[in-house]
Design a protein around this motif. Structure first.
Motif, PDB file in Angstrom:
ATOM      1  N   VAL A 162      48.327 -70.319  84.610  1.00 46.46           N
ATOM      2  CA  VAL A 162      48.032 -71.749  84.718  1.00 46.46           C
ATOM      3  C   VAL A 162      48.786 -72.348  85.900  1.00 46.46           C
ATOM      4  N   VAL A 163      50.073 -72.050  86.007  1.00 45.72           N
ATOM      5  CA  VAL A 163      50.901 -72.629  87.071  1.00 45.72           C
ATOM      6  C   VAL A 163      50.428 -72.174  88.449  1.00 45.72           C
ATOM      7  N   LEU A 164      50.058 -70.907  88.573  1.00 42.22           N
ATOM      8  CA  LEU A 164      49.670 -70.343  89.874  1.00 42.22           C
ATOM      9  C   LEU A 164      48.188 -70.533  90.186  1.00 42.22           C
ATOM     10  N   GLY A 165      47.422 -71.056  89.222  1.00 44.52           N
ATOM     11  CA  GLY A 165      46.004 -71.269  89.446  1.00 44.52           C
ATOM     12  C   GLY A 165      45.167 -70.011  89.368  1.00 44.52           C
ATOM     13  N   THR A 166      45.692 -68.980  88.707  1.00 40.48           N
ATOM     14  CA  THR A 166      44.972 -67.701  88.610  1.00 40.48           C
ATOM     15  C   THR A 166      44.441 -67.433  87.207  1.00 40.48           C
ATOM     16  N   ILE A 167      44.554 -68.402  86.305  1.00 41.87           N
ATOM     17  CA  ILE A 167      44.184 -68.176  84.918  1.00 41.87           C
ATOM     18  C   ILE A 167      42.717 -67.755  84.783  1.00 41.87           C
ATOM     19  N   HIS A 168      41.849 -68.266  85.654  1.00 41.79           N
ATOM     20  CA  HIS A 168      40.420 -67.986  85.529  1.00 41.79           C
ATOM     21  C   HIS A 168      40.064 -66.576  86.002  1.00 41.79           C
ATOM     22  N   ARG A 169      41.014 -65.880  86.610  1.00 46.46           N
ATOM     23  CA  ARG A 169      40.775 -64.491  87.003  1.00 46.46           C
ATOM     24  C   ARG A 169      41.125 -63.517  85.873  1.00 46.46           C
ATOM     25  N   MET A 170      41.749 -64.025  84.819  1.00 45.45           N
ATOM     26  CA  MET A 170      42.152 -63.162  83.713  1.00 45.45           C
ATOM     27  C   MET A 170      40.950 -62.899  82.811  1.00 45.45           C
ATOM     28  N   ARG A 171      40.640 -61.638  82.614  1.00 46.46           N
ATOM     29  CA  ARG A 171      39.428 -61.281  81.886  1.00 46.46           C
ATOM     30  C   ARG A 171      39.492 -61.648  80.405  1.00 46.46           C
ATOM     31  N   ASP A 172      40.699 -61.807  79.864  1.00 48.37           N
ATOM     32  CA  ASP A 172      40.806 -62.127  78.445  1.00 48.37           C
ATOM     33  C   ASP A 172      40.894 -63.632  78.191  1.00 48.37           C
ATOM     34  N   TYR A 173      40.768 -64.435  79.234  1.00 50.04           N
ATOM     35  CA  TYR A 173      40.781 -65.895  79.092  1.00 50.04           C
ATOM     36  C   TYR A 173      39.343 -66.389  79.062  1.00 50.04           C
ATOM     37  N   ALA A 174      39.055 -67.363  78.190  1.00 49.91           N
ATOM     38  CA  ALA A 174      37.682 -67.855  78.074  1.00 49.91           C
ATOM     39  C   ALA A 174      37.675 -69.356  77.822  1.00 49.91           C
ATOM     40  N   VAL A 175      36.619 -70.018  78.260  1.00 52.75           N
ATOM     41  CA  VAL A 175      36.403 -71.442  78.019  1.00 52.75           C
ATOM     42  C   VAL A 175      35.027 -71.607  77.384  1.00 52.75           C
ATOM     43  N   VAL A 176      34.975 -72.317  76.255  1.00 45.62           N
ATOM     44  CA  VAL A 176      33.740 -72.475  75.480  1.00 45.62           C
ATOM     45  C   VAL A 176      33.439 -73.961  75.329  1.00 45.62           C
ATOM     46  N   ARG A 177      32.209 -74.352  75.580  1.00 44.24           N
ATOM     47  CA  ARG A 177      31.791 -75.744  75.350  1.00 44.24           C
ATOM     48  C   ARG A 177      31.595 -75.996  73.856  1.00 44.24           C
ATOM     49  N   ALA A 178      31.944 -77.212  73.431  1.00 47.65           N
ATOM     50  CA  ALA A 178      31.792 -77.535  72.010  1.00 47.65           C
ATOM     51  C   ALA A 178      31.737 -79.042  71.820  1.00 47.65           C
ATOM     52  N   GLU A 179      31.041 -79.467  70.801  1.00 48.44           N
ATOM     53  CA  GLU A 179      31.093 -80.861  70.359  1.00 48.44           C
ATOM     54  C   GLU A 179      32.044 -81.017  69.181  1.00 48.44           C
ATOM     55  N   HIS A 180      32.373 -79.887  68.561  1.00 46.20           N
ATOM     56  CA  HIS A 180      33.201 -79.901  67.355  1.00 46.20           C
ATOM     57  C   HIS A 180      33.918 -78.566  67.272  1.00 46.20           C
ATOM     58  N   ALA A 181      35.205 -78.590  66.904  1.00 46.86           N
ATOM     59  CA  ALA A 181      35.971 -77.351  66.795  1.00 46.86           C
ATOM     60  C   ALA A 181      36.979 -77.476  65.669  1.00 46.86           C
TER      61      ALA A 181
END
Length: 314
Positions: free
Chosen positions: A251-270
């Motif tokens: 997160v600090v270095l701006g490389t989090i999105h290159r990590m294969r085990d990191y994911a972002v999911v769209r949701a209206e409810h969680a």
């Protein structure tokens, strides 16, 4: 970021501003606040200031606001004060009438101000409040408590709950860095079950984002937008001290999105389940406890922002 205008007509001059101000700040922030008020007065605004005296005052003042009292409600303080005012406005009945929110950012991180593209200098802040346009944002709700930018369970919530308030006043963002290192050294690692649309994940931490900035200018969810009535759920799947350190560095270095085990999911409810009673942070303060239900607020808020500068800007 381009946000749609809200159908709220504001007088072009001599706006009546009601300012909810958190006076607990250092001398430099007090000077910046006074300079902003002077600039607003010079622009022809009629300003009334209400100082808070205790936690919860800003929320109560915003909730009890009568729309005819002012043309704009202005929150002056850090992210916690702004969050309280947002909760107060979300808690007002629809019959209370729309009141746009202006912001004088005086805090440590000023994350919502950054998301909106607000300046920090007094003249720039006054210019936006006096001449900006109200825009729609869709806050999130964490167990019924509103947040405008993000909520989280895991390491960031532990840091927010345990950060030394005296060190925070002295060192600003540095206090969070110190507490993050302390939490990593303690090796606290929990397991959380996150459920979105019937699908579940076991994770070491989760952030539920409404804005793309996080903890200042870091980015966890690059595609989320304040005007989109949708959450972006950031999943940090691996559990343990080493993985917490790895994700933090990403997160600090701006490389989090290159990590294969990191994911972002769209949701209206969680839904987020974990150790009962564990802290949930929202906009930099503890706003709820696990288990957690997160959804988008049913009504948007009008927030005054600079004029749109084109796609991807602001």
């Amino acid at each position: 970021m381009t946000l749609p205008s809200v159908p709220v007509v504001l007088p072009p001059s001599a706006r009546r501003l009601l300012v909810i101000h958190n006076p607990v700040a250092g001398a430099r922030r007090r000077r910046r606040f006074r300079a902003t008020l002077a600039a607003l007065a010079a622009a022809g605004a009629a300003v009334r200031v209400l100082d808070t005296g205790a936690r919860g005052d800003a929320e109560r003042m915003a909730r009890e606001l009568v729309a005819s009292q002012c043309d704009m409600l202005v929150a002056a303080g850090g992210d916690g004060t702004i969050n309280e005012v947002v909760n107060g406005l979300v808690g007002r009945s629809a019959a209370g009438g729309p009141v746009p929110l202006g912001i004088i950012p005086l805090g440590t991180a000023n994350v919502l101000a950054a998301e909106l593209g607000l300046p920090l200098d007094p003249a720039g802040v006054a210019e936006v409040i006096a001449r900006g346009r109200p825009r729609l944002i869709h806050p999130g709700l964490a167990n019924g408590r509103a947040f405008s930018m993000m909520a989280g369970a895991g390491l960031d919530a532990h840091v927010v709950e345990q950060v030394d308030p005296i060190l925070k006043r002295i060192a600003g963002k540095g206090a969070y860095a110190v507490e993050t290192l302390r939490q990593l050294a303690l090796g606290r690692s929990g397991s959380y079950r996150v459920t979105v649309d019937g699908r579940s994940w076991e994770v070491g931490a989760v952030i539920l984002a409404k804005g793309h900035f996080y903890g200042g200018r870091f980015v966890c969810a690059p595609d989320v937008r304040l005007d989109d009535p949708c959450l972006h759920v950031c999943l940090f799947p691996r559990i343990g001290r080493w993985h917490a350190l790895r994700y933090t560095a990403g997160v600090v270095l701006g490389t989090i999105h290159r990590m294969r085990d990191y994911a972002v999911v769209r949701a209206e409810h969680a839904l987020v389940e974990g150790p009962d009673g564990e802290a949930v942070q929202g906009d930099g303060d503890v706003i709820a406890r696990l288990p957690l239900e997160v959804r988008v607020a049913p009504r948007p808020l009008a927030v005054v922002a600079p004029p749109a500068r084109g796609p991807g800007q602001g």
